[in-house]
Design a protein around this motif. Sequence first.
Motif, PDB file in Angstrom:
ATOM      1  N   VAL A  63      58.636  47.745  60.813  1.00  8.20           N
ATOM      2  CA  VAL A  63      58.967  48.602  59.672  1.00  8.20           C
ATOM      3  C   VAL A  63      57.789  48.658  58.701  1.00  8.20           C
ATOM      4  N   ARG A  64      57.158  47.515  58.458  1.00  7.96           N
ATOM      5  CA  ARG A  64      56.007  47.456  57.561  1.00  7.96           C
ATOM      6  C   ARG A  64      54.852  48.304  58.114  1.00  7.96           C
ATOM      7  N   ALA A  65      54.599  48.168  59.411  1.00  3.31           N
ATOM      8  CA  ALA A  65      53.515  48.943  60.044  1.00  3.31           C
ATOM      9  C   ALA A  65      53.820  50.432  60.033  1.00  3.31           C
ATOM     10  N   ALA A  66      55.078  50.796  60.278  1.00  3.22           N
ATOM     11  CA  ALA A  66      55.462  52.212  60.268  1.00  3.22           C
ATOM     12  C   ALA A  66      55.331  52.797  58.857  1.00  3.22           C
ATOM     13  N   GLY A  67      55.676  51.986  57.853  1.00  2.74           N
ATOM     14  CA  GLY A  67      55.560  52.434  56.469  1.00  2.74           C
ATOM     15  C   GLY A  67      54.114  52.631  56.059  1.00  2.74           C
ATOM     16  N   ALA A  68      53.221  51.812  56.592  1.00  2.10           N
ATOM     17  CA  ALA A  68      51.793  51.920  56.262  1.00  2.10           C
ATOM     18  C   ALA A  68      51.170  53.138  56.936  1.00  2.10           C
TER      19      ALA A  68
END
Length: 148
Positions: free
Chosen positions: A141-146
């Motif tokens: 989720v963090r990587a997708a948000g970035a």
Amino acid sequence: GSVRRGGPDRRAQPTPFLSRYWLTGRRQGGRRDGERVNVYVDRYSRSEIALVIGVLVLSMLDMFFTLVHLEAGGTEANPVMAWTLAWGGEGAFKAVKVATTVIALAVLLIHVRFQRVRSLLTFAFILYAGVLLFHFYLAHVRAAGAAF
């Protein structure tokens, strides 16, 4: 024939949970018929050792990924560990995590032949595996948000 030894019969007392032969002795199960559960042993099966090592490894991975999550701005979900982190920082967090895990696993290993303890160890393994999957989900989720 049978050799009669002097002194009191040591088998009259149950074997203590920790003997001087712990991890080095020959005791791998009960000595008499019917002694399959609720007995202490000196040596453990490969599956028991693997289960304990598995929980330890998953717990240490949880600690590592929790610290990564915290660096990225996340919060600690366990209130005791959150307090430990606030009180003593990362060093205290690591020390408490490792100490509680090792002590708990040692107690469970010593009692692994007792009723429900192996099930408890299996549950801990499954629980930590789920926690690790949740860490992977958070990282995704963090990587997708970035990426946006």
